[in-house]
Motif scaffolding. Structure first.
Motif, PDB file in Angstrom:
ATOM      1  N   TYR A   1       0.826  -1.198   0.000  1.00 31.55           N
ATOM      2  CA  TYR A   1       0.000   0.000   0.000  1.00 31.55           C
ATOM      3  C   TYR A   1       0.863   1.251   0.000  1.00 31.55           C
ATOM      4  CZ  TYR A   1      -3.964  -2.933   1.295  1.00 31.55           C
ATOM      5  OH  TYR A   1      -4.952  -3.879   1.325  1.00 31.55           O
ATOM      6  N   LYS A   2       0.426   2.239  -0.745  1.00 31.17           N
ATOM      7  CA  LYS A   2       1.034   3.564  -0.643  1.00 31.17           C
ATOM      8  C   LYS A   2       0.341   4.287   0.504  1.00 31.17           C
ATOM      9  CE  LYS A   2       1.694   3.885  -5.596  1.00 31.17           C
ATOM     10  NZ  LYS A   2       1.270   4.580  -6.810  1.00 31.17           N
ATOM     11  N   LYS A   3       1.035   5.240   1.095  1.00 38.98           N
ATOM     12  CA  LYS A   3       0.476   5.964   2.232  1.00 38.98           C
ATOM     13  C   LYS A   3      -0.853   6.630   1.879  1.00 38.98           C
ATOM     14  CE  LYS A   3       1.604   9.172   5.876  1.00 38.98           C
ATOM     15  NZ  LYS A   3       2.611   9.986   6.505  1.00 38.98           N
ATOM     16  N   GLU A   4      -0.969   7.159   0.658  1.00 38.94           N
ATOM     17  CA  GLU A   4      -2.206   7.834   0.256  1.00 38.94           C
ATOM     18  C   GLU A   4      -3.351   6.859  -0.004  1.00 38.94           C
ATOM     19  OE1 GLU A   4       0.558   7.623  -3.367  1.00 38.94           O
ATOM     20  OE2 GLU A   4       0.772   8.324  -1.325  1.00 38.94           O
ATOM     21  N   ASP A   5      -3.075   5.549  -0.010  1.00 37.98           N
ATOM     22  CA  ASP A   5      -4.115   4.542  -0.193  1.00 37.98           C
ATOM     23  C   ASP A   5      -4.740   4.114   1.133  1.00 37.98           C
ATOM     24  OD1 ASP A   5      -3.671   4.512  -2.934  1.00 37.98           O
ATOM     25  OD2 ASP A   5      -2.259   2.842  -2.816  1.00 37.98           O
ATOM     26  N   LEU A   6      -4.232   4.662   2.232  1.00 38.57           N
ATOM     27  CA  LEU A   6      -4.716   4.271   3.554  1.00 38.57           C
ATOM     28  C   LEU A   6      -5.410   5.431   4.243  1.00 38.57           C
ATOM     29  CD1 LEU A   6      -1.571   2.322   4.767  1.00 38.57           C
ATOM     30  CD2 LEU A   6      -3.648   1.380   3.745  1.00 38.57           C
ATOM     31  N   PHE A   7      -6.391   5.086   5.074  1.00 40.05           N
ATOM     32  CA  PHE A   7      -7.107   6.079   5.859  1.00 40.05           C
ATOM     33  C   PHE A   7      -7.020   5.658   7.322  1.00 40.05           C
ATOM     34  CE2 PHE A   7     -10.868   7.586   8.076  1.00 40.05           C
ATOM     35  CZ  PHE A   7     -10.834   8.934   7.768  1.00 40.05           C
TER      36      PHE A   7
ATOM     37  N   THR B   1     -10.826   3.554  -1.085  1.00 41.99           N
ATOM     38  CA  THR B   1     -11.357   3.154  -2.386  1.00 41.99           C
ATOM     39  C   THR B   1     -12.367   4.217  -2.785  1.00 41.99           C
ATOM     40  OG1 THR B   1     -13.181   1.898  -1.429  1.00 41.99           O
ATOM     41  CG2 THR B   1     -11.111   0.686  -1.834  1.00 41.99           C
ATOM     42  N   PRO B   2     -12.781   4.250  -4.043  1.00 39.54           N
ATOM     43  CA  PRO B   2     -13.808   5.223  -4.419  1.00 39.54           C
ATOM     44  C   PRO B   2     -15.085   5.086  -3.588  1.00 39.54           C
ATOM     45  CG  PRO B   2     -12.750   4.366  -6.378  1.00 39.54           C
ATOM     46  CD  PRO B   2     -12.226   3.557  -5.213  1.00 39.54           C
TER      47      PRO B   2
END
Length: 63
Positions: A6-12, A49-50
């Motif tokens: 995972y990239k950091k921007e893909d995580l919440f 995700t969207p």
């Protein structure tokens, strides 16, 4: 849980128990949970995700 895929921007990172319950009620599952060492409170990590971002917008508009 291996997060190197995972990239950091893909995580919440969710620190709000109210938001966590909202996401759980809308069938989103966290990748993992951990305890913040400075506050001693739990946080949950979700995949962005969207559909997830739509739910966050819906949550924000409810306030």
């Amino acid at each position: 849980m291996e997060l190197k895929n995972y990239k950091k921007e893909d995580l919440f990172y969710c620190y709000s128990i109210h938001l966590f319950h909202f996401l759980k009620a809308n069938n989103f599952y966290y990748l993992f949970k951990d305890k913040n060492p400075s506050s001693n409170k739990f946080y949950w990590v979700f995949e962005r995700t969207p559909k997830f971002l739509e739910a966050l917008t819906m949550y924000s508009n409810r306030k």
